[in-house]
Write a protein that holds these residues in place. Structure first.
Motif, short mmCIF file in Angstrom:
data_model
loop_
_atom_site.label_atom_id
_atom_site.label_comp_id
_atom_site.label_asym_id
_atom_site.label_seq_id
_atom_site.Cartn_x
_atom_site.Cartn_y
_atom_site.Cartn_z
N GLY A 91 0.89 -1.20 -0.05
CA GLY A 91 0.00 0.05 -0.23
C GLY A 91 0.83 1.28 -0.07
O GLY A 91 1.87 1.31 0.84
N SER A 92 0.79 2.08 -1.14
CA SER A 92 1.17 3.44 -0.92
C SER A 92 0.19 4.48 -1.38
O SER A 92 -0.28 4.16 -2.51
N PRO A 93 0.28 5.53 -0.74
CA PRO A 93 -0.88 6.53 -1.10
C PRO A 93 -0.34 7.24 -2.41
O PRO A 93 -1.19 7.94 -2.98
N ALA A 94 0.87 7.16 -2.76
CA ALA A 94 1.38 7.97 -4.26
C ALA A 94 1.16 6.89 -5.26
O ALA A 94 1.36 7.51 -6.16
N ALA A 95 0.57 5.82 -4.97
CA ALA A 95 0.38 4.72 -6.13
C ALA A 95 -0.72 5.35 -6.62
O ALA A 95 -1.62 6.08 -6.51
N THR A 96 -0.75 4.85 -8.01
CA THR A 96 -1.97 5.08 -9.02
C THR A 96 -2.61 3.69 -9.46
O THR A 96 -3.95 3.79 -9.65
#
Lengths: 243, 243
Positions: free
Chosen positions: B173-178
Motif C-alpha cells: 500500500g502506498s498513497p502515492a500509487a496510481t
C-alpha cells in the motif's frame, strides 16, 4: 493529522490563521513543527492546499494558507445505522467519515439498548470533535451531517424515502442474505445503506426494510464488528470510485 | 461472541465440554443462557456446529457439542504489517483475523517507534486472547499464525520470498500509487499484502518493496487509520470470494 483543518474564525484580518488548543498541541508535540514548516491543510467545508507555519509558541501558532484544490470527492452513500453502544458509535462515526460519507442517520431498533441514547458521546460538541479528527485523518474538509431517529417504524415507513436521494440503490446488511454487496455501486448511482445493531435486525425489521424498497445484501459468512462492517460495506460500494 | 469456541482440553471423558472464565461470564451475563439453550459453537482449529447448554452455575458451564460444518474459508492473503502502536496492534490483529487472514508478519520499519516492540500487547498470551475473541466474533475456529521481524531490510530482501506462497500477487500500500487494489484478487491467486506504518513507508523502503517484486497499490485519495486500512484492503481483495 494528515491535514491541518482551519475553521473560518481562525483567520485574522491580515489573512493569516491563528490556532491554539488541540491543533497547536499536535503541531508542537507530535509534528514538532518549526517556522517555515509546510503542511497539507484545508478549510472547513472548503478547499485543500498548503499552510506555512510563520510563528509558534506555547499559546498559539500563526500560519498562512493557500487553497489550491477541491476536497476529495464524497462517497455517494447515505448511511442509516442502528445506534451502536457509545464507544462503537465513535468508531462508526470515524469510519464512515473517513470513507467520505456525508449523511448519517442513526436510528433506534429492537436490539439497541435505550441507554445508548443517553450517552455523552452523542452531545453535539463531542460529535463535532470526532468528525473534525476524522476529516484530518482522511484529508477531507466537508463535515458530514448527522440525524437521529428514535422511532424505527416511523423512520423506515414514513421518513426515510423523503430524507434520501430519489432513484438510489437501497440495501440493508443481513447475514442471512445471499446477494453480495454490489461492488462499486456508489460510483454509478446514489446508495442508501442500512446497517443493523450488534445482533442484527429482527425478523419484523428486516421485513419492514424489504417492504420499503430495501434489498438484503451480505458481506459474506464472517460477522464483523460494527465499525469494521461499516468500513467494509463502504469500501466495497466505493471501490470503483477509488480507481 | 457469535460463536462459542471450545478448546480440545475443555472436553471431559464423557464427551461433554466444561468451560469457565471469560466464556462462562459471557454465557451468564451477556447471553443469560439457561439449560437447553442452543448456540453456534466450534472447536479450535476444527469444525463448527451447535452446542447445547446442559448445566450452568457460578463456577462452570457444561455443554454438549456437535460439529457439522467446516469453518469459513480462509482469505488467501498473507499480511505483512509494519508494527503499529500497541492499541492499534490489537485492532489490526482483530481486523485481519475477522477477515480470515491466517498468516500475519509484523516487521520493523523506519517510522515504527522502537518502544512498540516492548509492549505487553505483544506477549504470547495477550495475543492469543485477542485472536480467540476475533475468531468468536467472525465465527471462525482457525488461529492465525503470527511472526515478528525486527530487521526490515533482511526481512524484505532475504526472508519474505521464502515465507510466502510462490506465485502470489505481491502488493504494498502506498498513497502515492496510481494502481488501485485489485478487486477480488485473493479468489484467483494467493496475495501477499504489505502495509506500512502510520506515516507510510519512506522512499528507501518503497524502493525495496518494488525491487523485491511488490507492486504499489492504493485505496484512493483518503488516508485511513491503520486498522481501517487493513480492513479495507482485505475486504477489496476478498470481495469476490464473498459472493
Amino acid at each position: 493529522m494528515n491535514l491541518l483543518l482551519f475553521e473560518p474564525e481562525d483567520f485574522l484580518p491580515d489573512g493569516t490563521a491563528r490556532i491554539s488548543g488541540r491543533r497547536l498541541k499536535q503541531l508542537r508535540e507530535v509534528i514538532k513543527a518549526a517556522p517555515g514548516k509546510l503542511c497539507k491543510a484545508g478549510i472547513l467545508n472548503g478547499g485543500v492546499g498548503c499552510a506555512e507555519l510563520l510563528h509558534i509558541d506555547e499559546a498559539e501558532a500563526r500560519l498562512r494558507f493557500e487553497a489550491h484544490d477541491a476536497p476529495p470527492e464524497a462517497l455517494d452513500v447515505t448511511l442509516l445505522c442502528a445506534l451502536p453502544r457509545p464507544l462503537t458509535f465513535v468508531k462508526v462515526l470515524h469510519s464512515a467519515t473517513t470513507c467520505g460519507v456525508k449523511k448519517i442517520h442513526f436510528f433506534h431498533s429492537a436490539k439497541v439498548e435505550k441507554s445508548y441514547w443517553q450517552s455523552s458521546k452523542l452531545a453535539t460538541e463531542a460529535i463535532r470533535e470526532e468528525l473534525l479528527l476524522a476529516l484530518e485523518q482522511c484529508g477531507d474538509t466537508v463535515l458530514p451531517e448527522l440525524f437521529f431517529h428514535r422511532r424505527f417504524r416511523r423512520f423506515v415507513e414514513d421518513e426515510v424515502l423523503g430524507l434520501t436521494p430519489e432513484g438510489a440503490l437501497r440495501i440493508f446488511g443481513s447475514p442471512a442474505a445471499t446477494a453480495p454487496v454490489p461492488v462499486g455501486a456508489a460510483s454509478s448511482s446514489p446508495v442508501v445503506l442500512a446497517v443493523g445493531p450488534e445482533g442484527g435486525f429482527n425478523e419484523f425489521e428486516e421485513r419492514l426494510w424489504s417492504d420499503n424498497g430495501f434489498r438484503a445484501v451480505t458481506l459474506g459468512r464472517r460477522i464483523l464488528r460494527s465499525e469494521f462492517a461499516v468500513n467494509a460495506f463502504l469500501t466495497v460500494l466505493g471501490v470503483a470510485a477509488a480507481r
